[in-house]
Design a protein around this motif. Structure first.
Motif, PDB file in Angstrom:
ATOM      1  N   ALA A 137       0.029   8.956  -0.645  1.00  0.00           N
ATOM      2  CA  ALA A 137      -0.749   7.831  -1.171  1.00  0.00           C
ATOM      3  C   ALA A 137       0.042   6.534  -1.149  1.00  0.00           C
ATOM      4  N   VAL A 138       0.522   6.154   0.025  1.00  0.00           N
ATOM      5  CA  VAL A 138       1.172   4.850   0.215  1.00  0.00           C
ATOM      6  C   VAL A 138       0.186   3.986   0.995  1.00  0.00           C
ATOM      7  N   ALA A 139      -0.276   2.937   0.375  1.00  0.00           N
ATOM      8  CA  ALA A 139      -1.367   2.148   0.964  1.00  0.00           C
ATOM      9  C   ALA A 139      -1.027   1.651   2.360  1.00  0.00           C
ATOM     10  N   SER A 140       0.211   1.195   2.587  1.00  0.00           N
ATOM     11  CA  SER A 140       0.573   0.647   3.894  1.00  0.00           C
ATOM     12  C   SER A 140       0.588   1.713   4.980  1.00  0.00           C
ATOM     13  N   PHE A 141       0.727   2.997   4.611  1.00  0.00           N
ATOM     14  CA  PHE A 141       0.630   4.074   5.596  1.00  0.00           C
ATOM     15  C   PHE A 141      -0.824   4.320   5.977  1.00  0.00           C
ATOM     16  N   LEU A 142      -1.733   4.085   5.041  1.00  0.00           N
ATOM     17  CA  LEU A 142      -3.132   4.476   5.219  1.00  0.00           C
ATOM     18  C   LEU A 142      -3.985   3.414   5.896  1.00  0.00           C
ATOM     19  N   LYS A 143      -3.657   2.131   5.666  1.00  0.00           N
ATOM     20  CA  LYS A 143      -4.477   1.050   6.213  1.00  0.00           C
ATOM     21  C   LYS A 143      -3.595  -0.120   6.625  1.00  0.00           C
ATOM     22  N   ALA A 144      -4.062  -0.855   7.610  1.00  0.00           N
ATOM     23  CA  ALA A 144      -3.377  -2.089   7.998  1.00  0.00           C
ATOM     24  C   ALA A 144      -3.676  -3.173   6.971  1.00  0.00           C
ATOM     25  N   PRO A 145      -2.817  -4.188   6.868  1.00  0.00           N
ATOM     26  CA  PRO A 145      -3.084  -5.272   5.919  1.00  0.00           C
ATOM     27  C   PRO A 145      -4.382  -5.995   6.237  1.00  0.00           C
ATOM     28  N   GLY A 146      -5.011  -6.532   5.195  1.00  0.00           N
ATOM     29  CA  GLY A 146      -6.207  -7.334   5.390  1.00  0.00           C
ATOM     30  C   GLY A 146      -5.866  -8.721   5.893  1.00  0.00           C
ATOM     31  N   ALA A 147      -6.890  -9.571   6.044  1.00  0.00           N
ATOM     32  CA  ALA A 147      -6.689 -10.926   6.555  1.00  0.00           C
ATOM     33  C   ALA A 147      -5.772 -11.744   5.658  1.00  0.00           C
ATOM     34  N   ASN A 148      -5.729 -11.380   4.375  1.00  0.00           N
ATOM     35  CA  ASN A 148      -4.868 -12.092   3.432  1.00  0.00           C
ATOM     36  C   ASN A 148      -3.444 -11.542   3.386  1.00  0.00           C
ATOM     37  N   GLY A 149      -3.173 -10.558   4.257  1.00  0.00           N
ATOM     38  CA  GLY A 149      -1.840  -9.977   4.290  1.00  0.00           C
ATOM     39  C   GLY A 149      -1.593  -8.884   3.269  1.00  0.00           C
ATOM     40  N   VAL A 150      -2.594  -8.600   2.445  1.00  0.00           N
ATOM     41  CA  VAL A 150      -2.456  -7.590   1.391  1.00  0.00           C
ATOM     42  C   VAL A 150      -3.056  -6.274   1.877  1.00  0.00           C
ATOM     43  N   THR A 151      -2.361  -5.190   1.615  1.00  0.00           N
ATOM     44  CA  THR A 151      -2.864  -3.867   1.979  1.00  0.00           C
ATOM     45  C   THR A 151      -3.410  -3.173   0.745  1.00  0.00           C
ATOM     46  N   GLN A 152      -4.649  -2.759   0.809  1.00  0.00           N
ATOM     47  CA  GLN A 152      -5.262  -2.022  -0.301  1.00  0.00           C
ATOM     48  C   GLN A 152      -5.991  -0.818   0.277  1.00  0.00           C
ATOM     49  N   ALA A 153      -5.646   0.355  -0.229  1.00  0.00           N
ATOM     50  CA  ALA A 153      -6.272   1.592   0.236  1.00  0.00           C
ATOM     51  C   ALA A 153      -6.830   2.353  -0.950  1.00  0.00           C
ATOM     52  N   SER A 154      -7.746   3.250  -0.670  1.00  0.00           N
ATOM     53  CA  SER A 154      -8.440   4.001  -1.714  1.00  0.00           C
ATOM     54  C   SER A 154      -8.216   5.492  -1.527  1.00  0.00           C
TER      55      SER A 154
END
Length: 240
Positions: free
Chosen positions: A145-162
């Motif tokens: 459950a490491v967000a940066s492993f699961l999804k690429a960053p959004g347009a704002n540079g922040v990575t958020q995964a669920s």
């Protein structure tokens, strides 16, 4: 550990997350095993004397590769790990090193905290060829459950995964190599957190998402612990 669980007593398992701590002293492997460690992660961020890393440390002078995967010392260390019953963790290891370790070890290996490169091209993730190598050696890949492993960053540079993103990676690995070779891990102490599973109190949310997708008690039990325990038992049985 199983006796502790049956008695309702929490248990903590010890491991060594970077073979750098060994230096060049192969005797440390048996010492760690005697002290209760159950696995050794060959390297971490940055190459060491055992193996190349998936994430070289340029600030420490690392090139892309130092050993072409495993070093000669790393190969000897794996044979010693097999001998004493210390599981090999291929997390943080370069692709070449991980593939070589899976082929060399005479017992299954684990990759304790990773995700799938097919869904997110992060240097710490396993591609499908690496997943196939884990299946071939009887090992297990634990999706973390490491967000940066699961999804690429959004347009704002922040990575958020669920939690749903986490289970997407679990399902990709299952489709590729089968349920018996996939697990789940948190890595809370290493920055792990996703929306819905930010701490141990929210763990039930992961199980609920698996149930929502049609997984039953047997499958969920294998993902949470059964597959890792099977690898651990095989490592112990293969010692000597």
């Amino acid at each position: 550990m199983e006796a502790s669980f049956a008695a309702g007593i929490p248990a903590v398992l010890s491991a060594v997350e970077n073979g750098y701590a060994m230096g060049h002293d192969l005797g440390r492997i048996a010492q760690w095993r005697e002290l209760g460690a159950i696995y050794l992660t060959l390297t971490h961020d940055g190459h060491n004397a055992l193996s190349d890393s998936a994430r070289p440390r340029k600030n420490l002078g690392d090139g892309e590769s130092e050993h072409g995967g495993l070093s000669a010392l790393g190969r000897t260390a794996i044979r010693e790990m097999n001998r004493v019953g210390l599981m090999l963790d291929g997390s943080h290891v370069s692709k070449d090193g991980m593939m070589q370790a899976a082929a060399l070890s005479r017992v299954p290996i684990a990759v304790t905290h990773t995700a799938c490169a097919a869904l997110n091209a992060h240097p710490r993730n396993l591609d499908d060829e690496q997943l196939d190598a884990l299946r071939a050696c009887g090992g297990v890949a634990q999706i973390t459950a490491v967000a940066s492993f699961l999804k690429a960053p959004g347009a704002n540079g922040v990575t958020q995964a669920s939690v749903a993103d986490l289970v997407d990676h679990v399902e990709h690995a299952i489709r590729r190599i089968g349920l018996d070779h996939v697990g789940i891990s948190s890595d809370f102490d290493g920055g792990g957190s996703v929306v819905g599973w930010a701490n141990a109190a929210e763990t039930r949310n992961v199980t609920a998402e698996l149930e929502r997708r049609g997984y039953g008690p047997r499958e969920i039990g294998l993902l949470w612990s059964g597959n890792f325990l099977r690898v651990w038992r095989q490592v112990l049985r293969g010692a000597g």
